[in-house]
Scaffold this motif. Structure first.
Motif, short mmCIF file in Angstrom:
data_model
loop_
_atom_site.label_atom_id
_atom_site.label_comp_id
_atom_site.label_asym_id
_atom_site.label_seq_id
_atom_site.Cartn_x
_atom_site.Cartn_y
_atom_site.Cartn_z
N ARG A 69 -3.75 0.66 -8.05
CA ARG A 69 -3.87 -0.40 -6.36
C ARG A 69 -5.34 -0.41 -6.87
NH1 ARG A 69 0.81 2.26 -4.80
NH2 ARG A 69 1.98 1.48 -4.38
N SER B 267 -7.67 -3.89 -1.56
CA SER B 267 -6.91 -4.51 -0.86
C SER B 267 -7.05 -5.62 0.28
CB SER B 267 -5.42 -4.77 -1.77
OG SER B 267 -4.63 -4.65 -2.79
N PHE C 158 -4.18 -5.18 -8.01
CA PHE C 158 -3.27 -3.51 -8.91
C PHE C 158 -4.09 -3.84 -10.32
CE2 PHE C 158 -0.27 -7.04 -9.10
CZ PHE C 158 0.47 -7.25 -9.48
N THR D 251 0.89 -0.88 -0.17
CA THR D 251 -0.44 -0.09 -0.17
C THR D 251 0.73 1.50 0.11
OG1 THR D 251 -2.25 -1.50 1.19
CG2 THR D 251 -1.96 1.24 1.05
#
Length: 500
Positions: A321, A324, A331, A305
């Motif tokens: 991104r 997640s 991504f 991240t």
């Protein structure tokens, strides 16, 4: 205990507790990962004459789904037509014990009580074929939730089937949660491909006809299967909620761990403290939060991240991104002047059908995904081991890269999957061989969940997250991402043009 008192009324904590602590009959009886119980329940649903009162609805959905996947055929060429089967006369037998290659009820009396080292055939089905002159469809199912088949086990079952039912059409299905290689003569299929879609179809078909008791059981079993087949995606928001709480209450983990340590063990014989009720009520959520920061996959998530991508500017590669968590990192690799992001959003489904089990809030149709798995997978409560396990045992993780296609709008998903696989094969001809691949992407068409397919998989040889980090910044991996991104953009553009 002030931070704990504050966190209890935080909307993120309330949402997290709701996801982790819901009532489920299978959890209460500790049956979630009990392979024998899954087998018996599955056999019960497949039996059209069983007490569930659903008739052949689930059996029909199961066979239709298997035929659509190409797992069932007649004479190896013609796809099975379910209407050719007399489903109401189907015979379904669970758990036939074997001694070597012979069922115990056929073994000599001297061996009848012997230890059946040959295991037991999980489900046997025999269904009359209306148009085949006395031939039946015989289906054997070997069901594996966490284990693998024993040495020679599947061969023994197949040997017996071939000997006893040689005039009938025999299909042997090796049913598992994760991808596994099946033995010769057995066709591999996963719960996500077959059982879960059939169960969902049954729920829809019997929404107004199933009894209340049966409807509740179907609902609870569907929740269990959804968590099994969706894996980390089933609770996509839990990690985001936990991360939000950790940032807002930086000392709450210490308070929770102190509270856990106060939980008296039976061996101590100590009286219960007032904190016992608080801990017991929120036990699953407290344990989830207590282990969150120390989990290795949490470190990977934070690195992905906040750090990965920042050093890729010299390669003219941007990482876009999407949703997640510790189970998957989603991504898109974007090169300068690339239209991949726009094309992916153009064909992606614009609305989530189920807020609790979303595909992606980024509304992408295609994503790259690094998946994390551990021994036994992640439990429903979200931890990498049992919620009552206090051991300090090390959890081993594995990572792999997928190119996944999600729910689409304005585009035929099968066409896109076929085109992607075609372009990937041309670019990487060595990926056509699936078995014994070492550190190399593999072209496939695998159902990861009800909502999305994997078109390519690359297992990483990374034993810990530091090795994974090095892998993800290596020239080999980044070159692959750039080339795959170009091919994915090409496939999307072609399919969108074809739909116009």
């Amino acid at each position: 205990m002030s931070q704990i008192q504050n966190i209890l009324v935080d909307e993120a904590f309330v949402a997290l507790d709701r996801q982790l602590s819901g009532f489920n009959f299978f959890d209460v009886l500790n049956l979630r990962n009990a392979e024998i119980r899954h087998t018996r329940f599955l056999a019960h649903l497949l039996d059209p004459l069983a007490s569930h009162g659903l008739g052949d609805v689930f059996l029909r959905a199961f066979l239709l789904q298997a035929a659509a996947l190409g797992k069932l055929s007649l004479d190896g060429v013609k796809q099975l037509e379910v209407q050719d089967l007399d489903l109401q006369l189907a015979r379904v037998i669970p758990e036939i014990p074997f001694k070597n290659s012979t069922p115990l009820d056929e073994a000599p009396s001297s061996e009848a009580n012997a230890n059946p080292k040959g295991g037991q055939l999980d489900i046997f089905m025999q269904i009359p074929l209306r148009t085949r002159g006395g031939r039946d469809l015989v289906i054997a199912i070997e069901n594996k939730i966490q284990a693998q088949a024993g040495v020679g086990q599947l061969q023994n079952y197949k040997k017996w089937l071939d000997a006893k039912f040689k005039r009938h059409k025999i299909h042997c299905l090796y049913l598992t949660v994760q991808e596994q290689d099946a033995n010769t003569g057995w066709v591999h299929v996963t719960y996500s491909e077959l059982v879960y879609p059939a169960l969902v179809a049954t729920q829809h078909a019997t929404a107004h006809s199933a009894s209340q008791d049966v409807a509740i059981f179907l609902c609870h079993y569907a929740q269990v299967l959804r968590d099994i087949v969706e894996s980390e995606a089933a609770y996509a928001t839990t990690d985001a909620l936990a991360e939000r709480l950790m940032e807002k209450y930086p000392r709450v983990q210490e308070d929770i761990k102190r509270l856990i340590d106060e939980w008296p063990r039976l061996a101590d014989g100590a009286p219960l403290k007032p904190s016992w009720g608080l801990y017991r009520r929120y036990m699953k959520t407290f344990q989830f939060l207590a282990s969150f920061d120390t989990d290795e996959s949490t470190q990977v998530l934070r690195w992905f991240t906040h750090q990965w991508g920042s050093g890729l500017k010299e390669r003219n590669l941007q990482i876009l991104r999407d949703d997640s968590n510790r189970g998957y990192l989603r991504f898109l690799p974007i090169a300068p002047d690339s239209a991949l992001a726009a094309l992916s959003k153009q064909c992606g489904k614009k609305r989530r059908s189920d807020e609790r089990y979303p595909w992606t809030s980024g509304e992408n149709g295609v994503l790259f995904e690094i998946r994390c798995s551990a021994d036994g997978g992640r439990s429903r409560e979200g931890s990498r081991r049992s919620q009552t396990d206090r051991s300090d045992s090390v959890v081993q993780y594995k990572w792999c890269l997928h190119v996944v296609v999600g729910p689409l709008e304005g585009m035929n998903r099968a066409s896109l999957v076929d085109r992607l696989r075609c372009l990937y094969r041309i670019a990487w001809p060595q990926t056509q061989v699936r078995k014994n691949q070492k550190d190399r992407p593999v072209i496939q068409e695998r159902v990861l969940s009800e909502q999305f397919y994997s078109v390519m998989k690359w297992n990483f040889e990374a034993g810990d997250y530091k090795v994974l980090q090095k892998k993800m910044v290596s020239p080999k991996f980044l070159d692959f991402l750039q080339q795959a991104a170009v091919l994915t953009e090409e496939a999307l553009a072609e399919c969108l043009a074809g739909q116009a």
